[in-house]
Design an enzyme around this catalytic site. Sequence first.
Site, PDB file in Angstrom:
ATOM      1  N   PRO A   7      48.410 -10.014  30.804  1.00  0.00           N
ATOM      2  CA  PRO A   7      49.670  -9.645  31.454  1.00  0.00           C
ATOM      3  C   PRO A   7      49.550  -8.227  31.990  1.00  0.00           C
ATOM      4  CG  PRO A   7      49.878  -9.453  29.059  1.00  0.00           C
ATOM      5  CD  PRO A   7      48.506  -9.997  29.338  1.00  0.00           C
ATOM      6  N   MET A   8      49.960  -7.993  33.217  1.00  0.00           N
ATOM      7  CA  MET A   8      49.944  -6.628  33.750  1.00  0.00           C
ATOM      8  C   MET A   8      51.167  -6.417  34.632  1.00  0.00           C
ATOM      9  SD  MET A   8      45.905  -5.936  34.509  1.00  0.00           S
ATOM     10  CE  MET A   8      46.166  -4.261  35.060  1.00  0.00           C
ATOM     11  N   GLU A   9      52.122  -5.691  34.063  1.00  0.00           N
ATOM     12  CA  GLU A   9      53.371  -5.434  34.760  1.00  0.00           C
ATOM     13  C   GLU A   9      53.111  -4.715  36.076  1.00  0.00           C
ATOM     14  OE1 GLU A   9      55.583  -2.234  33.494  1.00  0.00           O
ATOM     15  OE2 GLU A   9      57.366  -2.836  34.608  1.00  0.00           O
ATOM     16  N   GLN A  68      55.809 -13.948  28.538  1.00  0.00           N
ATOM     17  CA  GLN A  68      55.762 -12.894  27.523  1.00  0.00           C
ATOM     18  C   GLN A  68      57.128 -12.216  27.398  1.00  0.00           C
ATOM     19  OE1 GLN A  68      53.861  -8.876  27.947  1.00  0.00           O
ATOM     20  NE2 GLN A  68      52.481  -9.609  26.342  1.00  0.00           N
ATOM     21  N   CYS A  98      53.128  -2.405  24.482  1.00  0.00           N
ATOM     22  CA  CYS A  98      53.463  -1.631  25.683  1.00  0.00           C
ATOM     23  C   CYS A  98      53.704  -0.162  25.339  1.00  0.00           C
ATOM     24  CB  CYS A  98      54.696  -2.220  26.353  1.00  0.00           C
ATOM     25  SG  CYS A  98      55.121  -1.341  27.852  1.00  0.00           S
ATOM     26  N   GLY A 200      40.235  -5.411  26.052  1.00  0.00           N
ATOM     27  CA  GLY A 200      40.055  -3.992  26.317  1.00  0.00           C
ATOM     28  C   GLY A 200      38.678  -3.672  26.826  1.00  0.00           C
ATOM     29  N   GLY A 223      41.877  -7.770  31.701  1.00  0.00           N
ATOM     30  CA  GLY A 223      42.958  -7.103  32.408  1.00  0.00           C
ATOM     31  C   GLY A 223      42.455  -6.465  33.686  1.00  0.00           C
ATOM     32  N   ARG A 224      42.258  -5.145  33.630  1.00  0.00           N
ATOM     33  CA  ARG A 224      41.893  -4.419  34.857  1.00  0.00           C
ATOM     34  C   ARG A 224      40.604  -4.928  35.461  1.00  0.00           C
ATOM     35  NH1 ARG A 224      41.660   1.004  32.052  1.00  0.00           N
ATOM     36  NH2 ARG A 224      40.853  -0.486  30.534  1.00  0.00           N
TER      37      ARG A 224
END
Length: 316
Positions: A7-9, A68, A98, A200, A223-224
């Site tokens: 998840p990445m807001e 989420q 978060c 991570g 993620g990134r």
Amino acid sequence: MKIILAPMEGVVDHLMRDMLTRIGGYDLCITEFIRIVDQKLPARVFTRFCPELQNGGKTVAGTPVRVQLLGQDPNWLAENAVRAVELGSPGVDLNFGCPAKTVNKSRGGAVLLKETEQLYLIVKAVRDAVPAQFPVSAKIRLGYDDTSLTLANAAAIASAGASMLTVHARTKSDGYRPPAYWPWIARIKQQTDIPLVANGEIWNAADAALCQQQANCSDIMLGRGALAMPNLAQSIRSGAAAMPWPQVLELLMRYSEFEINGDKGQYYANRIKQWFSYLKLQYPQAADLFQQLRVLRKSSDILATLNQALLHSQHA
Ligand SMILES: Cc1cc2nc3c(=O)[nH]c(=O)nc-3n(C[C@H](O)[C@H](O)[C@H](O)COP(=O)(O)O)c2cc1C
């Protein structure tokens, strides 16, 4: 090995999920967090964050998308979790990682990592409320300021009945500074009986292999890295090289067209620039192009610049 898209807001919206799951290699996506304070949110909020609910809770490519939630009140979280699954989410994920100040001030996100008992109460309330066939998962960091509660928090979440725990292997104080402390995940695994997902600092297939080894955990969340290399999941699975730059430009064009014409068109300039901040890490061409895009505000100007770069790359 399961590979989950993180998840990445503000970055991984339904269009990004659509594109990345079409490229393939993902078993599951988690939405940006929906913040729960003191009410049951209307269905439209859930479908705004997760339009895939109208497609049976899956991306067009067929990858499940789990909603989420973030908050601190067990009962409101439970009520909203039930609503999420009723609307078609294949389970619910709870955000305890978060670092944002606004979220932590209202006792949501990573600040809950200081309150083991509250973590237990939240997971238990949500697990008890959501029908058993739907997974209830959680996502944590190693801690808030330090790792003194890492094992206790993981144990609390497991004993409350969560079906999966993703561990972003850094504390809130570590922010996003490398390294991610993958061996901590192996320590959790030794002490806690819950399926774990390591997260991570996985940027390429070699990182994934090292993470899996150090974390003693085959399931991973990207993620990134998934934004820096759009075919990262496939690369981890098959050893494929990074997608060539002209293909990335085509993706950027497709994303732009969808995003500009979609309901969140006003965020387009920010979103595409944020995506570039990750692409730059993998593609030197992205760094050059970003210099031109950085100062542009109008969607049409950004689109024209991307178009030009695409034409140029096709004739190069
Ligand atoms: C811009 C941004 C937004 C994020 N939004 C969320 C979120 O909504 N929910 C969540 O659980 N984690 C969120 N995260 C954390 C990521 O899911 C992930 O745990 C973190 O980026 C570490 O993984 P990575 O090193 O592969 O990027 C966010 C991270 C970034 C950089």
